[in-house]
Design a protein around this motif. Structure first.
Motif, PDB file in Angstrom:
ATOM      1  N   SER A   6       0.824  -1.213   0.000  1.00  0.00           N
ATOM      2  CA  SER A   6       0.000   0.000   0.000  1.00  0.00           C
ATOM      3  C   SER A   6       0.855   1.258   0.000  1.00  0.00           C
ATOM      4  O   SER A   6       0.546   2.226  -0.698  1.00  0.00           O
ATOM      5  CB  SER A   6      -0.941   0.017   1.210  1.00  0.00           C
ATOM      6  N   ARG A  10       0.949   3.989  -2.895  1.00  0.00           N
ATOM      7  CA  ARG A  10       0.687   5.400  -2.589  1.00  0.00           C
ATOM      8  C   ARG A  10       1.765   6.288  -3.213  1.00  0.00           C
ATOM      9  O   ARG A  10       1.459   7.296  -3.834  1.00  0.00           O
ATOM     10  CB  ARG A  10       0.613   5.635  -1.079  1.00  0.00           C
ATOM     11  N   GLU A  14      -0.001   8.675  -5.860  1.00  0.00           N
ATOM     12  CA  GLU A  14      -0.368   9.984  -5.299  1.00  0.00           C
ATOM     13  C   GLU A  14      -0.036  11.152  -6.236  1.00  0.00           C
ATOM     14  O   GLU A  14      -0.864  12.046  -6.406  1.00  0.00           O
ATOM     15  CB  GLU A  14       0.267  10.185  -3.921  1.00  0.00           C
ATOM     16  N   LEU A  24      -5.348  12.078  -2.493  1.00  0.00           N
ATOM     17  CA  LEU A  24      -5.437  10.640  -2.283  1.00  0.00           C
ATOM     18  C   LEU A  24      -5.700  10.416  -0.802  1.00  0.00           C
ATOM     19  O   LEU A  24      -4.839  10.643   0.039  1.00  0.00           O
ATOM     20  CB  LEU A  24      -4.138   9.954  -2.710  1.00  0.00           C
ATOM     21  N   ILE A  27      -5.839   4.203   0.329  1.00  0.00           N
ATOM     22  CA  ILE A  27      -5.508   3.181  -0.658  1.00  0.00           C
ATOM     23  C   ILE A  27      -5.448   1.856   0.088  1.00  0.00           C
ATOM     24  O   ILE A  27      -4.897   1.773   1.186  1.00  0.00           O
ATOM     25  CB  ILE A  27      -4.187   3.507  -1.382  1.00  0.00           C
ATOM     26  N   LEU A  38      -7.987  -3.337  -5.669  1.00  0.00           N
ATOM     27  CA  LEU A  38      -7.259  -2.136  -5.274  1.00  0.00           C
ATOM     28  C   LEU A  38      -8.296  -1.032  -5.148  1.00  0.00           C
ATOM     29  O   LEU A  38      -8.913  -0.634  -6.134  1.00  0.00           O
ATOM     30  CB  LEU A  38      -6.198  -1.766  -6.316  1.00  0.00           C
ATOM     31  N   VAL A  40      -9.109   2.801  -4.186  1.00  0.00           N
ATOM     32  CA  VAL A  40      -8.485   4.110  -4.080  1.00  0.00           C
ATOM     33  C   VAL A  40      -9.589   5.114  -3.786  1.00  0.00           C
ATOM     34  O   VAL A  40     -10.581   5.191  -4.522  1.00  0.00           O
ATOM     35  CB  VAL A  40      -7.759   4.485  -5.400  1.00  0.00           C
TER      36      VAL A  40
END
Length: 169
Positions: A6, A10, A14, A24, A27, A38, A40
């Motif tokens: 993760s 990120r 991001e 963001l 996640i 996944l 987001v």
């Protein structure tokens, strides 16, 4: 120093989300049966409409395919915004929740349900609804006093225009 998947995702994603004018927020990679998902979560001060979500979703999908960051196994990409009863964890979350009703878990115990009127670097100015016909009161709450805060859904709230019309009548 090892980083989790993760955290690596990120770092990769991001900048793309930020370039689209969004933040963001979260996640997560979850296993659902044999598939991975996944998730987001994105947001902005003005919210994220469906077009913005679609644009960022395409950009993230292309970046993930280009870098093979999720590996060779199949996965689904889900891009969305925080839910209606979102948990407030960052200063920007409180700013975005101005004029919303929030349930606070206090660090010294107990809870408080109040509307956020204003936010500054030290804390919040709140309006605590009156009980049994009493008028609402104001209260200051510093960030260190907040253990947890979650936006509450309101179905029958009168907007400011309706309240002003009632006062004038």
């Amino acid at each position: 120093m090892s980083t989790t998947q993760s955290e690596r995702l990120r770092e990769l994603l991001e900048p793309l989300v930020t370039s689209q004018g969004l933040d963001l927020e979260e996640i997560a990679v979850d296993s659902v049966g044999r598939k991975r998902v996944l998730r987001v979560v994105v947001d902005s001060d003005t919210g994220a409409d469906l077009d913005a979500i679609a644009d960022v979703s395409r950009a993230l999908s292309a970046k993930l395919d280009e870098t093979n960051a999720m590996g060779d196994a199949a996965y689904d990409l889900e891009v969305g915004t925080p839910g209606a009863e979102r948990l407030l964890t960052e200063h920007r979350h409180f700013v975005r929740a101005v004029d919303r009703l929030v349930k606070f878990q206090l660090t010294e115990g107990g809870e408080l349900v109040a509307r956020i009127l204003d936010v500054d670097d030290a804390g919040l100015d709140l309006e605590v609804p009156g009980v049994k016909g009493r008028k609402a009161t104001t209260r200051r709450l510093g960030f260190p006093e907040i253990a947890k805060a979650r936006v509450q859904v309101e179905f029958s709230r009168k907007d400011k225009k309706d309240m002003k019309e009632e006062e004038e009548a």
